[in-house]
Design a protein around this motif. Structure first.
Motif, PDB file in Angstrom:
ATOM      1  N   ASP A 477       0.852  -1.181   0.000  1.00 25.80           N
ATOM      2  CA  ASP A 477       0.000   0.000   0.000  1.00 25.80           C
ATOM      3  C   ASP A 477       0.895   1.240   0.000  1.00 25.80           C
ATOM      4  OD1 ASP A 477      -1.508   2.280   1.262  1.00 25.80           O
ATOM      5  OD2 ASP A 477      -3.122   0.808   1.255  1.00 25.80           O
ATOM      6  N   LYS A 483       0.140  -2.054   5.642  1.00 23.94           N
ATOM      7  CA  LYS A 483      -0.848  -2.715   4.790  1.00 23.94           C
ATOM      8  C   LYS A 483      -0.181  -3.274   3.544  1.00 23.94           C
ATOM      9  CE  LYS A 483      -5.648  -2.009   3.350  1.00 23.94           C
ATOM     10  NZ  LYS A 483      -6.732  -1.015   3.247  1.00 23.94           N
ATOM     11  N   LYS A 495      -3.895 -10.618   2.314  1.00 27.90           N
ATOM     12  CA  LYS A 495      -3.621  -9.235   2.674  1.00 27.90           C
ATOM     13  C   LYS A 495      -3.397  -9.167   4.175  1.00 27.90           C
ATOM     14  CE  LYS A 495      -8.355  -7.649   3.544  1.00 27.90           C
ATOM     15  NZ  LYS A 495      -9.360  -6.607   3.252  1.00 27.90           N
ATOM     16  N   SER A 497      -3.315  -5.998   7.313  1.00 26.61           N
ATOM     17  CA  SER A 497      -3.385  -4.594   7.717  1.00 26.61           C
ATOM     18  C   SER A 497      -2.434  -4.296   8.868  1.00 26.61           C
ATOM     19  CB  SER A 497      -4.822  -4.227   8.124  1.00 26.61           C
ATOM     20  OG  SER A 497      -5.681  -4.352   7.007  1.00 26.61           O
ATOM     21  N   HIS A 527      -0.540  -2.474  -7.788  1.00 26.74           N
ATOM     22  CA  HIS A 527      -1.199  -1.551  -6.878  1.00 26.74           C
ATOM     23  C   HIS A 527      -1.113  -0.135  -7.445  1.00 26.74           C
ATOM     24  CE1 HIS A 527      -2.525   0.440  -3.244  1.00 26.74           C
ATOM     25  NE2 HIS A 527      -2.648  -0.722  -2.616  1.00 26.74           N
ATOM     26  N   SER A 532      -4.705   4.166  -1.890  1.00 26.11           N
ATOM     27  CA  SER A 532      -4.871   2.894  -1.187  1.00 26.11           C
ATOM     28  C   SER A 532      -6.081   2.136  -1.723  1.00 26.11           C
ATOM     29  CB  SER A 532      -5.043   3.150   0.314  1.00 26.11           C
ATOM     30  OG  SER A 532      -3.901   3.749   0.862  1.00 26.11           O
ATOM     31  N   ASN A 533      -6.040   0.816  -1.570  1.00 23.33           N
ATOM     32  CA  ASN A 533      -7.178  -0.080  -1.843  1.00 23.33           C
ATOM     33  C   ASN A 533      -7.470  -0.309  -3.318  1.00 23.33           C
ATOM     34  OD1 ASN A 533      -7.604  -0.309   0.936  1.00 23.33           O
ATOM     35  ND2 ASN A 533      -9.013   1.442   0.953  1.00 23.33           N
ATOM     36  N   GLY A 549      -9.880  -2.859  -1.381  1.00 25.43           N
ATOM     37  CA  GLY A 549      -8.904  -3.683  -0.693  1.00 25.43           C
ATOM     38  C   GLY A 549      -9.507  -4.860   0.039  1.00 25.43           C
TER      39      GLY A 549
END
Length: 833
Positions: A477, A483, A495, A497, A527, A532-533, A549
């Motif tokens: 991320d 992440k 994944k 976090s 990515h 993010s996500n 994500g």
């Protein structure tokens, strides 16, 4: 004997039929590795010949070239993971000195019983090390076998025969037992007769070979794929050999003639791979592990107490695979070893390690390695895939185990094991990704060793596991240092976090992906560079996108996407390449200008089997693509300035080996780097010319690379020597004598050619750190002459023609290499009568 194709198809069907594949589909993994590297005609690039050609070309360059100062980031296996270790040899005079071979990470040496290790072969290319033997009378003389054996018709990784060193492993050259990759030959074992030093024996996929002159010349008295070989140490004219898909043979005249042993053994038509071992103290006692050709289970563990006249099957065969009682990857790994002083103590190994202390009546698992745990890290001591075992000659209760997790040592006949991996850096890295917000956090996917995380603060190189199994693609991320994303074989995504918390914090990330456990073995994973996500992945039928994500949706129904690249310059623009492994004409290139909502094929494609895509971060529309080896003399690197509609080859001058990854320096788009099967190359003119960029770096297979903008470092993942990085700032040198920015060194060498002494006179304009070495024609260091500061002014250094162990070098061509932190230069010198 089945053909290679028939055997592979049969094996694939059988292995993939199991509900839970214990070894994460090792055949599929090996197949993809080779599919990427084969020419269109099915042959493999001749790595050794290309290595020699590239070294000669680089050493003979007439201009100064940029230097790199690579240093290793591990994983150091002391506290974390390392890679596959396959074979060993004890020093005949000191059992604390051990040589050990890695599958693709070279040959290693320990002086202290495995407490620490140092590498001996970083000036060689990636060669699968399969066997080692030390001359019993001269420990500087070593033979090293290459290749990765599966059967006589299949060699998963071909070798080049035997390499030989006469200086304790500092330099290596091919022995007379030499083959091209195309021959598909693997050396499975080397035995040096301690009683008759002239006799050396090789077990290989193309027969049993014998030398009567310490390895200078070879003859083959026994044909077939020789999977194992052992010698009766008390009567060295007696040997035993196992012939793949045939049986066990005995020679009583130092391997001149052979007789098959059949009494009590299965018929030749019902056996597959066979391994065997002779007990040193009781040479009439022999054990053999025989694999069933129909399902690759253990057909039987057989023993004889009369030198092979009669054999009987042991009854207590253990559950090797941990899935069913019959599943055993005997086509892949099958090991048996007896204590040299106690016939009751026998080890069997494949995915797991088992021990009997009552000659096979009962067995106990001795690896203590829980497979696929739901919580916590791998807590066991001995990693799966047991390739070799070694009893310490002067104290056989001390045992070494060589496996996919490195080296283990037991002080009590194998009941309890300790890791012995300090400084043993042999991890096989598939892909790596760095956190953009600092210079210390990296994640990587490792062959057979999962997904790993490193916080390099303070120079730490002990990596932490956050996902098990084969680790494949990874993505960090861009905004959150905790992440991360990654996947296992065939698209099983993970994944975390809280990656620093380890494996307990990781969860599955598969919702919405159609075709989990489908091809390819390695899914693409990309990515978004700033948000993010937002991620993209693909399989052989679709491209998928995640915007949260948490789950995926289908972004496009396009077949065979293998690489995805998001433009740094304009992240709404995404590139993807597609090809079919089996169809040379099936390849295409796609672009989306709207965040993956719509995809269109470009007018042209960079070609078949694209391995990586790189969008120039400074010039929107400029994109590079690398290929592996579909065609002989293929340029391997292509460039487009119009988003992929037209392509120009810019790989001329690179070695003719697979090219696996590419990246552009974000501070200067003229500086481009490529990762090849022979290390890293740099171009400072946008691909028009290329230079070797491997200073202090093993010229091994580089699988992935990226440029980290925050600290101006190039970072790479090697297949066998872990993760490395170097500071890489575009040079501005001019003139062949410039060696360090404003620090010039005018070099005068005399006499050249020379007989006894040669003098290197340097006139240094500014005090600077220099390394001055003598290299052979393969670029291996023969003698280090200077490593430190040279004061400004005139300096004279002398070489007397000797090597690193003080022996006089032969009369031939050598190279003087002078380098510092930014530039290097070589000069040809000739030693003559």
């Amino acid at each position: 004997m089945k053909s290679s194709l028939t055997f592979l198809l049969l094996l694939t069907l059988r292995l993939n039929s199991h509900a839970q594949d214990f070894e994460e589909k090792p055949l599929e993994r090996e197949q993809q590795f080779h599919q990427q590297r084969k020419f269109a005609d099915g042959s493999l690039p001749e790595l050794w010949q290309q290595f020699v050609a590239s070294r000669t070309k680089n050493l003979n360059k007439i201009t100064s070239v940029p230097s790199a100062y690579w240093y290793n980031l591990g994983p150091d296996g002391m506290d974390s993971v390392t890679g596959r270790m396959t074979c060993h040899s004890f020093n005949p005079y000191n059992s604390q000195i051990i040589l050990a071979g890695a599958s693709s990470g070279g040959i290693w040496k320990s002086y202290n019983g495995g407490d620490t290790w140092q590498v001996l072969s970083d000036k060689l290319p990636s060669l699968w090390i399969s066997a080692i033997a030390i001359n019993p009378s001269d420990t500087n003389h070593i033979l090293m076998g290459t290749g990765f054996y599966m059967g006589p018709s299949i060699t998963l990784q071909p070798g080049i025969g035997v390499l030989e060193s006469f200086d304790g492993g500092n330099t290596w050259n091919p022995n007379s037992f030499a083959y091209p990759f195309s021959a598909g030959v693997s050396v499975n074992r080397i035995i040096w007769d301690k009683t008759n030093l002239n006799n050396v024996y090789l077990a290989t996929t193309n027969g049993l070979w014998v030398s009567r002159d310490m390895g200078m010349n070879w003859t083959s008295p026994l044909a077939g794929g020789i999977s194992d070989l052992d010698l009766v140490t008390t009567s060295t004219n007696i040997l035993y050999a196992s012939v793949h898909s045939a049986g066990i043979y005995q020679s009583t005249d130092s391997a001149n003639t052979w007789v098959q042993l059949t009494n009590g053994l299965p018929a030749s038509s019902s056996v597959h791979r066979i391994t065997l071992d002779v007990c040193d103290s009781f040479p009439q006692f022999i054990v053999a592990s025989i694999i069933n050709p129909t399902d690759f289970s253990v057909k039987g563990v057989y023993k004889t107490s009369d030198g092979g006249n009669f054999w009987s099957a042991m009854t207590g065969i253990p559950n090797f695979a941990g899935v069913t009682a019959t599943v055993f990857l005997g086509w892949y790994v099958n090991m048996v070893d007896i204590s040299p002083i106690d016939t009751n103590i026998i080890f069997l190994g494949s995915c797991k390690l088992f021990l009997t202390d009552n000659c096979g009546v009962t067995w106990a698992e001795k690896d203590y390695y829980p497979f696929f745990p739901t919580n916590g890290p791998y807590t066991g001591i001995v990693h799966p895939d047991i390739w070799d075992l070694g009893f310490q000659p002067d104290n056989p209760s001390i045992v070494y185990c060589f496996n996919d997790g490195g080296v283990n040592k037991s002080y009590d006949n194998g009941n309890y094991w300790l890791k012995k991996n300090k400084n043993l850096v042999t991890a096989q890295i598939y892909q790596l990704s760095s956190f953009r917000g600092d210079t210390v956090r990296i994640i990587a996917g490792l062959q057979d060793n999962g997904l790993h995380y490193l916080d390099n603060t303070g120079g730490n190189i002990s990596w932490k596991l956050w996902g098990q199994s084969d680790g494949c693609s990874v993505a960090y991320d861009p905004n959150n240092p905790n992440k991360v994303y990654g996947d296992y074989p065939n698209g099983n995504h993970k994944k975390s976090s809280n990656v620093s918390a380890g494996i307990g914090a990781s969860t599955n990330f598969n919702s919405g992906i159609v075709g989990i456990n489908s091809n390819p073995f390695h899914f693409a994973l990309a990515h978004h560079p700033t948000l993010s996500n937002i991620l993209y992945t693909s399989n052989d039928t679709r491209i998928f996108k995640s915007t949260n994500g948490t789950s995926w949706t289908t972004a496009a129904t396009i077949s065979n996407i293998k690489s995805i690249e998001i433009s740094e310059n304009n992240p709404s623009t995404i590139y993807a390449s597609a090809f079919a492994w089996s169809n040379i004409n099936s390849h295409s290139f796609y672009i989306s200008y709207d965040d993956g909502a719509n995809w269109t094929p470009t007018t042209n494609s960079p070609g078949w089997r694209v391995t990586d895509i790189e969008a120039d971060p400074n010039n929107y529309g400029t994109v590079y693509a690398t290929q592996n080896s579909p065609f002989i003399a293929n340029p391997h690197v292509y460039k487009s300035t119009d988003h992929g509609d037209t392509w120009t080859s810019v790989g001329s001058g690179l070695p003719d080996v697979p090219t696996n990854a590419i990246t552009v320096n974000p501070y200067n788009s003229d500086v481009v780097y490529v990762a090849t099967d022979l290390g890293v190359y740099i171009s400072e003119d946008a691909g028009l010319s290329w230079n070797d960029y491997n200073d202090n770096l093993p010229q091994y297979i580089i699988m992935d690379m990226h440029y980290h903008k925050m600290d101006s470092t190039l970072r790479i993942g090697t297949l066998g020597r872990g993760v490395w990085k170097t500071k890489s700032i575009p040079s501005s040198f001019t003139g062949i004598n410039t060696l360090s920015g404003n620090a010039n060194a005018i070099v005068n060498i005399y006499p050249n050619p020379f007989t006894f002494n040669i003098f290197i006179e340097l006139n240094v304009s500014k005090t600077s750190h220099f390394t001055i070495s003598i290299l052979n024609t393969l670029g291996q260091e023969i003698k280090l002459l200077h490593n430190g500061l040279l004061q400004n002014g005139k300096q004279t250094i002398q070489w007397s023609g000797n090597n690193s162990i003080g022996k006089n070098c032969s009369n031939e061509t050598y190279y003087l290499e002078i380098k510092n932190k930014s530039i290097k230069r070589t000069y040809k010198i000739i030693k003559s009568n």
